[in-house]
Design a protein around this motif. Structure first.
Motif, PDB file in Angstrom:
ATOM      1  N   ARG A  32      -6.463  -1.593   2.132  1.00 11.16           N
ATOM      2  CA  ARG A  32      -5.591  -0.675   1.391  1.00 11.16           C
ATOM      3  C   ARG A  32      -4.548  -1.404   0.544  1.00 11.16           C
ATOM      4  O   ARG A  32      -3.854  -0.775  -0.260  1.00 11.16           O
ATOM      5  CB  ARG A  32      -4.886   0.271   2.358  1.00 11.16           C
ATOM      6  N   THR A  33      -4.416  -2.701   0.725  1.00 11.48           N
ATOM      7  CA  THR A  33      -3.389  -3.460   0.011  1.00 11.48           C
ATOM      8  C   THR A  33      -3.738  -3.615  -1.464  1.00 11.48           C
ATOM      9  O   THR A  33      -4.857  -3.986  -1.813  1.00 11.48           O
ATOM     10  CB  THR A  33      -3.215  -4.850   0.642  1.00 11.48           C
ATOM     11  N   THR A  34      -2.773  -3.328  -2.315  1.00 10.74           N
ATOM     12  CA  THR A  34      -2.940  -3.501  -3.756  1.00 10.74           C
ATOM     13  C   THR A  34      -2.228  -4.770  -4.207  1.00 10.74           C
ATOM     14  O   THR A  34      -1.271  -5.223  -3.570  1.00 10.74           O
ATOM     15  CB  THR A  34      -2.372  -2.299  -4.535  1.00 10.74           C
ATOM     16  N   ARG A  63       0.855  -1.185   0.000  1.00 15.64           N
ATOM     17  CA  ARG A  63       0.000   0.000   0.000  1.00 15.64           C
ATOM     18  C   ARG A  63       0.887   1.228   0.000  1.00 15.64           C
ATOM     19  O   ARG A  63       2.076   1.166   0.351  1.00 15.64           O
ATOM     20  CB  ARG A  63      -0.923   0.016   1.217  1.00 15.64           C
ATOM     21  N   ASP A 100       1.447  -5.677   3.290  1.00 17.28           N
ATOM     22  CA  ASP A 100       0.214  -6.023   3.986  1.00 17.28           C
ATOM     23  C   ASP A 100       0.563  -6.449   5.407  1.00 17.28           C
ATOM     24  O   ASP A 100       1.531  -7.192   5.624  1.00 17.28           O
ATOM     25  CB  ASP A 100      -0.493  -7.162   3.245  1.00 17.28           C
ATOM     26  N   ASP A 120      -5.592  -6.455   4.034  1.00 12.88           N
ATOM     27  CA  ASP A 120      -5.929  -5.096   4.445  1.00 12.88           C
ATOM     28  C   ASP A 120      -6.635  -4.404   3.277  1.00 12.88           C
ATOM     29  O   ASP A 120      -6.216  -4.567   2.119  1.00 12.88           O
ATOM     30  CB  ASP A 120      -4.640  -4.335   4.805  1.00 12.88           C
ATOM     31  N   SER A 162       0.347   6.607   4.112  1.00 13.61           N
ATOM     32  CA  SER A 162      -0.880   7.307   4.491  1.00 13.61           C
ATOM     33  C   SER A 162      -0.633   8.383   5.536  1.00 13.61           C
ATOM     34  O   SER A 162      -1.220   9.455   5.479  1.00 13.61           O
ATOM     35  CB  SER A 162      -1.928   6.311   4.991  1.00 13.61           C
TER      36      SER A 162
END
Length: 533
Positions: free
Chosen positions: A258-260, A179, A200, A256, A182
């Motif tokens: 937000r994990t790509t 991710r 992650d 998560d 942030s």
């Protein structure tokens, strides 16, 4: 210019240097002016420039520099091959038979003693690691979570991987998990080149599908394809397949949010030692992050933290140019793909995270009499040497009329704007086999925005979610011979060179459109040229 000055300030903050003094704007005479200004700002304050970011070659005298400039100048004569074009890997080029082992030959200019070292490295590259504890001792330490047991099992025949095919598994293509930053602290860590991104919290930096006995794998990559019809200007129709990725059979709960997911195909191993010895100045000379010359191409370097020295240097390996050296690339693969610790990455449990407690409770393969890691320095020395000395095969049919015609198309539609044909390696390379060689990798080793269709949404250091390193093209025409397939791009979505070109977007959109607008003869000739590399 504001972006350029900020780029300079960011580099200097990361290196702990004083702020950049304000300077008047200068005209953009050439691309290298952009990076020269950004990276030589340290000279203003009188401090030293990071050696890995040097913008002038210190290994050449004036006479040699003039020779290098002349020999690497883009050609304008497409009536015949250029001098030395046959030997695209310099004096180390392999002229052996074109067969499945074409990517597994040693550099032709190694000494007899070095040939022995290469063979030992090859044996370790092929070695299957086993789980701990084991009677083999020097071979245990696998995982506990892993993707493969040996380097060669991922880099099939030292060549290109392939996407999963039914029950064939994902041996040579993996899902990177990450991710973007942030919080302010995370953004500062990225800006200071302390980290590339954030894994992650449960599954780490890579999805591990396999596990040692007594442990469950993390999950399985799933790929769906949707066909897309593309009609070219002359009415020809090409079908592209757009992939979408997901994970099934989760072993430890969900990812998560937000994990790509970023699929990464294993690239060919040839010519890596030559790439490592291209002078940073020669790569940086092609960078133009603000497109000051207005040609629509704004390649930029991925500046990374050298794991050995701690200083800033130029990333040149990996799909996003996130790794500076072959040794570090090998250490990352040992840790992430096989779960083997090295002096560079002393992770005895590989990519296991704190959330995977059962994995961390498994035994490791460290043998005190052999060292403090599972693959100690002698192992890394041999694997690195092997990886540095896999030869680039000689060109084929380079004087054929259709190949020469295709080369002209390659230049005329703009492919050479990113796929830089030629470099001359450093005179002071540690190994004479890579020193002062004219090589033809067809890459600038910079990051380029390839548009939304190819974007993975995963930043890696200075690389955004839509930027990729220009991959070298040498050897691309032998993919079918060596690996039995023709899957291209970072995720193997392209099933032919034509499809690969038509996926280009972003900075390469105009090149792609000129290819689509060309007649069938020109397109076929361009493919013939690529197949000759």
């Amino acid at each position: 210019m504001r972006r350029l000055l900020e780029f300079s300030r960011r580099l200097r903050r990361a290196a702990g240097s004083p702020p950049l003094l304000k300077r008047p704007a200068v005209p953009a005479r050439r691309r290298c002016a952009v990076v020269v200004l950004a990276l030589t700002s340290s000279a203003i304050a009188g401090d030293l420039q990071p050696p890995g970011l040097a913008t002038e070659r210190s290994d050449l005298n004036a006479k040699d520099q003039a020779r290098v400039t002349a020999v690497t100048r883009p050609t304008t004569d497409f009536s015949k091959p250029e001098p030395f074009e046959l030997m695209q890997g310099g004096a180390g080029t392999s002229e052996k038979d074109v067969d499945r082992d074409a990517f597994s030959q040693s550099s032709a200019n190694l000494t007899f003693e070095e040939e022995g070292t290469f063979k030992l490295g090859n044996a370790l590259f092929r070695k299957n690691w086993v789980s701990s504890p084991s009677s083999t001792q020097a071979s245990d330490g696998l995982g506990p979570l892993f993707n493969e047991r040996a380097c060669q099992n991922c880099h099939l025949k030292d060549g290109r991987g392939r996407p999963p095919q039914g029950d064939a598994g994902t041996t040579s293509m993996f899902l990177r998990l990450a991710r973007e930053a942030s919080s302010a602290e995370e953004k500062a860590a990225i800006a200071g080149h302390q980290l590339l991104n954030f894994p992650d919290p449960v599954y780490g930096a890579q999805l591990q599908e396999l596990a040692v006995p007594g442990l469950r794998g993390e999950g399985r990559m799933h790929v769906d394809y949707q066909e897309r019809k593309v009609e070219l200007t002359d009415g020809a129709v090409v079908f592209l397949r757009k992939p979408s990725y997901s994970v099934t059979e989760f072993g430890y709960g969900p990812l998560d949010p937000r994990t790509t997911l970023s699929p990464r195909l294993t690239p060919p191993m040839i010519g890596l030692g030559l790439i490592e010895q291209i002078a940073p100045a020669d790569i940086l000379a092609h960078a133009d992050p603000d497109d000051l010359d207005g040609d629509g191409i704004s390649g930029k370097p991925n500046i990374v933290r050298d794991s050995h020295s701690g200083g800033l240097t130029l990333g040149r390996f990996g799909w996003k140019a996130q790794t500076a050296s072959i040794r570090q690339q090998a250490a990352d693969a040992f840790a992430g793909d096989i779960g083997i610790s090295t002096p560079e990455e002393p992770k005895h449990w590989g990519d296991c995270t704190a959330a995977e407690a059962k994995c961390l409770a498994m035994p490791n393969g460290v043998q005190a009499r052999l060292g403090q890691v599972e693959a100690p320095s002698p192992v890394m020395d041999l694997v690195t040497f092997y990886s540095q000395n896999l030869a680039v095969p000689a060109r084929r049919d380079l004087a054929a009329p259709d190949v020469l015609a295709g080369k002209k198309v390659f230049y005329e539609i703009g492919c050479a704007s990113c796929h830089t044909p030629k470099f001359v390696t450093r005179r002071d390379a540690p190994n004479k086999a890579q020193a002062f060689q004219l090589i033809w990798p067809y890459s600038d080793f910079l990051l380029h925005d390839m548009g939304p269709d190819l974007a993975d949404g995963q930043p890696v250091g200075d690389a955004t979610g839509s930027e990729w390193r220009t991959p070298p093209l040498w050897g691309i025409g032998m993919t079918q011979t060596v690996n039995g397939n023709s899957f291209f791009l970072h995720d193997g979505r392209a099933r032919s060179l034509t499809e690969a070109i038509l996926w280009h977007g972003g900075e390469a959109q105009s090149v792609r459109d000129r290819f689509a607008a060309a007649n069938a003869g020109e397109r076929d000739a361009l493919v013939k040229f690529l197949e000759s590399l």
